[in-house]
Design a protein around this motif. Structure first.
Motif, short mmCIF file in Angstrom:
data_model
loop_
_atom_site.label_atom_id
_atom_site.label_comp_id
_atom_site.label_asym_id
_atom_site.label_seq_id
_atom_site.Cartn_x
_atom_site.Cartn_y
_atom_site.Cartn_z
N PRO A 21 0.83 -1.20 0.00
CA PRO A 21 0.00 0.00 0.00
C PRO A 21 0.87 1.26 0.00
CG PRO A 21 -0.70 -1.54 1.71
CD PRO A 21 0.61 -2.05 1.17
N ALA A 22 0.34 2.32 -0.58
CA ALA A 22 1.08 3.58 -0.63
C ALA A 22 0.11 4.76 -0.51
CB ALA A 22 1.86 3.69 -1.94
N THR A 23 0.65 5.87 -0.05
CA THR A 23 -0.14 7.10 0.05
C THR A 23 -0.08 7.86 -1.27
OG1 THR A 23 1.74 8.42 0.81
CG2 THR A 23 0.39 7.32 2.52
N VAL A 24 -1.00 8.79 -1.41
CA VAL A 24 -0.99 9.66 -2.59
C VAL A 24 0.33 10.43 -2.64
CG1 VAL A 24 -2.05 11.70 -3.63
CG2 VAL A 24 -3.49 9.82 -2.80
N ARG A 25 0.84 10.87 -1.49
CA ARG A 25 2.10 11.63 -1.45
C ARG A 25 3.24 10.81 -2.04
NH1 ARG A 25 3.68 15.80 -2.62
NH2 ARG A 25 2.03 16.72 -1.39
N GLU A 26 3.33 9.52 -1.70
CA GLU A 26 4.38 8.67 -2.25
C GLU A 26 4.25 8.55 -3.76
OE1 GLU A 26 5.52 5.10 0.53
OE2 GLU A 26 3.34 5.43 0.64
N ILE A 27 3.02 8.39 -4.22
CA ILE A 27 2.79 8.24 -5.66
C ILE A 27 3.14 9.53 -6.39
CG2 ILE A 27 1.02 7.83 -7.42
CD1 ILE A 27 -0.46 6.12 -5.20
N VAL A 28 2.68 10.66 -5.85
CA VAL A 28 2.98 11.97 -6.46
C VAL A 28 4.48 12.20 -6.52
CG1 VAL A 28 2.82 14.48 -6.11
CG2 VAL A 28 0.80 13.05 -5.83
N ASP A 29 5.17 11.96 -5.42
CA ASP A 29 6.62 12.19 -5.39
C ASP A 29 7.33 11.35 -6.44
OD1 ASP A 29 6.27 14.02 -3.38
OD2 ASP A 29 6.97 12.68 -1.76
N ASP A 30 6.88 10.10 -6.63
CA ASP A 30 7.52 9.24 -7.62
C ASP A 30 7.22 9.70 -9.04
OD1 ASP A 30 9.21 6.81 -7.78
OD2 ASP A 30 7.53 6.08 -8.98
N ALA A 38 0.06 17.51 -10.08
CA ALA A 38 -0.40 18.07 -8.82
C ALA A 38 -0.88 16.98 -7.87
CB ALA A 38 -1.54 19.06 -9.07
N TYR A 39 -0.65 17.20 -6.59
CA TYR A 39 -1.10 16.27 -5.56
C TYR A 39 -2.61 16.04 -5.69
CZ TYR A 39 -2.11 14.34 -0.96
OH TYR A 39 -2.55 13.53 0.06
N THR A 40 -3.36 17.13 -5.85
CA THR A 40 -4.82 17.00 -5.91
C THR A 40 -5.28 16.20 -7.13
OG1 THR A 40 -4.94 19.18 -6.96
CG2 THR A 40 -5.32 19.09 -4.56
N THR A 41 -4.53 16.28 -8.22
CA THR A 41 -4.87 15.51 -9.41
C THR A 41 -4.72 14.02 -9.14
OG1 THR A 41 -4.17 17.34 -10.83
CG2 THR A 41 -4.34 15.15 -11.85
N VAL A 42 -3.60 13.64 -8.53
CA VAL A 42 -3.37 12.23 -8.21
C VAL A 42 -4.38 11.75 -7.17
CG1 VAL A 42 -1.71 10.56 -7.27
CG2 VAL A 42 -0.95 12.34 -8.86
#
Length: 133
Positions: A21-30, A38-42
């Motif tokens: 499992p992963a957070t949106v922040r991890e996905i955005v950063d990658d 944008a974070y909100t887009t992801v």
């Protein structure tokens, strides 16, 4: 099965590869290592994937942890099934497909067919019509 959109596929690719499992922040950063998003887009696309039953999520503090519901192989198989379903002549479509696949893919297909019929790859008599009937 509808093909995933570009960002949907990027999100799923990461989660399938990470196998956790992963957070949106991890996905955005990658994703942001290669291009800006944008974070909100992801976050919105991850929520859409959750509503489409592609992702399950669990609250972890203030964030959601997302993980795939289905494997990459299930997704690919669904696309292949749909593509075959679009054909008016399924046997001809299958023939054209096997005419162009690599030897490695042919061997994998042969192994898959034998496995679904209860035999082992390379085992004589494993498929229908191969027995002593």
């Amino acid at each position: 099965m509808r093909r995933l959109g570009e960002l949907e596929a990027e999100i799923m690719d990461r989660l399938w590869a990470w196998q956790r499992p992963a957070t949106v922040r991890e996905i955005v950063d990658d994703i942001n290592r290669g291009r800006r998003v944008a974070y909100t887009t992801v976050m919105t696309v991850a929520d859409i994937l959750h509503r489409k039953d592609w992702l399950r999520r669990e609250k972890a503090g203030r964030a959601w942890l997302y993980e795939p519901v289905r494997s990459r192989e299930e997704y690919t198989a669904g696309l292949m099934r749909d593509a075959l379903g679009d054909s008016q002549d399924r046997p001809a479509a299958l023939l054209r497909f096997v005419e162009v696949i690599s030897d490695e893919d042919m061997a994998a297909l042969d192994a898959a067919l034998r496995a679904t019929r209860g035999g082992q790859p390379g085992e004589p008599g494993a498929g229908p019509g191969d027995g002593d009937a």
